[in-house]
Design a protein around this motif. Structure first.
Motif, mmCIF file in Angstrom:
data_model
loop_
_atom_site.group_PDB
_atom_site.id
_atom_site.type_symbol
_atom_site.label_atom_id
_atom_site.label_comp_id
_atom_site.label_asym_id
_atom_site.label_seq_id
_atom_site.Cartn_x
_atom_site.Cartn_y
_atom_site.Cartn_z
ATOM 1 N N LEU A 1 -15.492 -7.552 -1.440
ATOM 2 C CA LEU A 1 -16.201 -5.971 -2.485
ATOM 3 C C LEU A 1 -15.518 -5.236 -3.124
ATOM 4 C CD1 LEU A 1 -18.288 -4.298 -2.469
ATOM 5 C CD2 LEU A 1 -17.307 -3.088 -0.139
ATOM 6 N N LEU B 1 -14.606 -2.327 -5.769
ATOM 7 C CA LEU B 1 -16.056 -1.178 -7.081
ATOM 8 C C LEU B 1 -15.330 -1.993 -8.745
ATOM 9 C CD1 LEU B 1 -16.752 1.240 -6.136
ATOM 10 C CD2 LEU B 1 -14.265 2.469 -7.014
ATOM 11 N N CYS B 2 -14.533 -2.913 -9.007
ATOM 12 C CA CYS B 2 -14.430 -2.560 -10.265
ATOM 13 C C CYS B 2 -14.700 -4.311 -11.013
ATOM 14 C CB CYS B 2 -12.678 -2.556 -10.240
ATOM 15 S SG CYS B 2 -12.034 -3.236 -12.350
ATOM 16 N N HIS C 1 -17.440 2.571 0.510
ATOM 17 C CA HIS C 1 -18.390 3.930 1.179
ATOM 18 C C HIS C 1 -19.846 3.633 1.376
ATOM 19 C CE1 HIS C 1 -14.499 5.830 -0.925
ATOM 20 N NE2 HIS C 1 -14.678 6.790 -0.426
ATOM 21 N N ILE D 1 -11.146 4.841 -11.166
ATOM 22 C CA ILE D 1 -10.870 4.224 -10.445
ATOM 23 C C ILE D 1 -11.194 2.530 -11.355
ATOM 24 C CG2 ILE D 1 -10.776 2.315 -8.157
ATOM 25 C CD1 ILE D 1 -8.902 4.609 -8.589
ATOM 26 N N GLN E 1 -2.280 -10.214 -6.562
ATOM 27 C CA GLN E 1 -1.645 -10.465 -5.305
ATOM 28 C C GLN E 1 -1.485 -8.518 -5.780
ATOM 29 O OE1 GLN E 1 -1.691 -11.681 -2.373
ATOM 30 N NE2 GLN E 1 -2.478 -13.821 -3.339
ATOM 31 N N ASN F 1 -7.099 4.689 -2.540
ATOM 32 C CA ASN F 1 -7.746 4.376 -3.272
ATOM 33 C C ASN F 1 -9.254 5.772 -3.487
ATOM 34 O OD1 ASN F 1 -7.248 1.793 -5.572
ATOM 35 N ND2 ASN F 1 -6.479 4.294 -5.946
ATOM 36 N N MET F 2 -9.201 5.771 -1.841
ATOM 37 C CA MET F 2 -10.870 5.506 -1.145
ATOM 38 C C MET F 2 -11.046 7.954 -0.722
ATOM 39 S SD MET F 2 -12.237 2.158 0.679
ATOM 40 C CE MET F 2 -11.557 0.770 0.277
ATOM 41 N N GLN G 1 -6.690 -4.346 2.183
ATOM 42 C CA GLN G 1 -5.175 -4.072 2.073
ATOM 43 C C GLN G 1 -4.798 -3.311 0.714
ATOM 44 O OE1 GLN G 1 -3.934 -8.453 0.177
ATOM 45 N NE2 GLN G 1 -1.509 -8.388 1.641
HETATM 46 C C1 LIG Z 1 -4.790 -2.260 -5.386
HETATM 47 S S1 LIG Z 1 -5.324 -2.944 -5.596
HETATM 48 C C2 LIG Z 1 -4.951 -3.971 -4.320
HETATM 49 C C3 LIG Z 1 -6.259 -5.368 -4.458
HETATM 50 C C4 LIG Z 1 -6.103 -5.947 -2.917
HETATM 51 N N1 LIG Z 1 -6.765 -5.655 -1.836
HETATM 52 C C5 LIG Z 1 -4.915 -6.418 -3.529
HETATM 53 O O1 LIG Z 1 -4.073 -6.499 -1.999
HETATM 54 O O2 LIG Z 1 -4.372 -7.265 -4.110
HETATM 55 C C6 LIG Z 1 -7.300 -1.544 -4.980
HETATM 56 C C7 LIG Z 1 -8.181 -2.280 -4.851
HETATM 57 O O3 LIG Z 1 -9.526 -1.250 -4.451
HETATM 58 C C8 LIG Z 1 -10.681 -1.263 -5.141
HETATM 59 N N2 LIG Z 1 -11.276 -0.223 -4.333
HETATM 60 C C9 LIG Z 1 -11.080 1.289 -4.801
HETATM 61 N N3 LIG Z 1 -12.064 1.922 -4.175
HETATM 62 C C10 LIG Z 1 -12.337 1.164 -4.385
HETATM 63 C C11 LIG Z 1 -13.985 1.449 -2.997
HETATM 64 N N4 LIG Z 1 -14.160 2.632 -3.006
HETATM 65 N N5 LIG Z 1 -14.631 0.447 -3.112
HETATM 66 C C12 LIG Z 1 -14.466 -1.121 -3.098
HETATM 67 N N6 LIG Z 1 -12.817 -1.621 -3.857
HETATM 68 C C13 LIG Z 1 -12.479 -0.095 -4.356
HETATM 69 C C14 LIG Z 1 -9.597 -1.324 -6.304
HETATM 70 O O4 LIG Z 1 -10.550 -1.689 -7.211
HETATM 71 C C15 LIG Z 1 -8.365 -2.432 -6.577
HETATM 72 O O5 LIG Z 1 -9.472 -3.419 -6.296
#
Ligand SMILES: C[S@@+](CC[C@H](N)C(=O)[O-])C[C@H]1O[C@@H](n2cnc3c(N)ncnc32)[C@H](O)[C@@H]1O
Length: 279
Positions: A92, A94-95, A123, A3, A39, A143-144, A138
């Motif tokens: 918060l 991950l990236c 997690h 991810i 967004q 992705n989790m 959102q």
């Molecule tokens: C589709 S993007 C949405 C980003 C933001 N919420 C938006 O709507 O603009 C998904 C986001 O979830 C984050 N993400 C995925 N798995 C995650 C995890 N286990 N913990 C924290 N962030 C996570 C990704 O790095 C990414 O920034």
């Protein structure tokens, strides 16, 4: 592909993008200008404004609400939440490269109060128990790989009576129609969509009281179709040449076309839930 790589690989060299943005917007950028890169969900900025207003109504009686955006991406929603009076807002994600971008965009957008940006995994949240008045996810649960664990963490770090808002893509009625890549995943191993019934069961199993359930699938399909029929006149963000491809890479047009296919053929749906942790 991880991810972190999916969202962060194209942002390793973000100085050029930021320099260009700073010189194009010497007096700062507004939320509409930044929307193509901050967004990263269906429904665009309008969807985030709706989430902000939903949370504003929930938190109206609290003078200094602590709000967590779990999976905050480039921070578009985070900066809108920082407009709520007295709010203390944490993102918060991950990236790490997206977190860096989010902080840099705060310099351009200048929200009325600082936001805190934390690199970490939803997690296993690096926060104390009973800490937040509200949490929003959102398009990040998608992705989790272990949503049960992420929802356990939401329950733990929310105060009793705290609010949880989910704005998520879900599995549709025809999952076999799914086409990849999509904006949130190169392939099935990165995409973790659940049916609305499963999500509701996961919330209720933790004692969350679901206050509202909104099916946004039809309005999201209409939004996605409008994206293709927009007139070619230059909007302010087009003048800045901002596009999600700066984050998601050159496959973005195919990802966006597949999103339309998946919505149209029932492979995915879009749901919003407002739930409360029991007192
Ligand atoms: C589709 S993007 C949405 C980003 C933001 N919420 C938006 O709507 O603009 C998904 C986001 O979830 C984050 N993400 C995925 N798995 C995650 C995890 N286990 N913990 C924290 N962030 C996570 C990704 O790095 C990414 O920034």
């Amino acid at each position: 592909m991880s991810i972190d790589h999916h969202y962060g690989n194209n942002l390793q060299q973000q100085q050029a993008l930021l320099s260009e943005l700073r010189s194009a917007c010497p007096n700062g950028a507004d939320a509409w200008q930044l929307a193509p890169i901050d967004q990263l969900h269906t429904g665009g900025l309008q969807a985030s404004l709706h989430l902000r207003d939903t949370l504003a109504a929930c938190l109206a009686s609290q003078p200094a609400p602590r709000i967590l955006d779990a999976g905050s991406g480039a921070g578009g929603l985070l900066r809108l939440l920082a407009q709520l009076p007295g709010s203390d807002v944490t993102g918060l994600d991950l990236c790490h490269n997206l977190n860096r971008l989010s902080l840099a965009l705060c310099q351009l957008y200048r929200p009325p109060r600082c936001v805190t940006q934390v690199s970490g995994d939803a997690h296993c949240m690096p926060f104390a128990s009973d800490h937040f008045d509200a949490i929003v996810l959102q398009h990040s649960l998608l992705n989790m790989p272990n949503p049960d664990q992420a929802l356990d963490e939401c329950l733990r770090v929310l105060k009793p009576g705290g609010h949880l808002v989910l704005h998520e893509l879900v599995q549709g009625t025809a999952p076999a129609q799914m086409q990849f890549p999509v904006p949130w995943a190169q392939g099935p191993e990165q995409s973790h969509l659940h049916s609305p019934a499963t999500l509701v069961a996961q919330l209720q199993a933790r004692g969350f009281q679901i206050r509202t359930t909104t099916d946004l699938t039809a309005s999201t399909l209409a939004w996605r179709q409008r994206q293709d029929s927009r007139p070619a006149t230059a909007t302010r963000s087009q003048t800045l040449r901002l596009t999600p491809a700066l984050i998601l890479g050159p496959d973005f047009p195919l990802m966006f076309a597949n999103l339309l296919h998946n919505l149209r053929h029932g492979a995915v749906g879009v749901m919003q839930y407002l739930a409360c942790k029991p007192e």
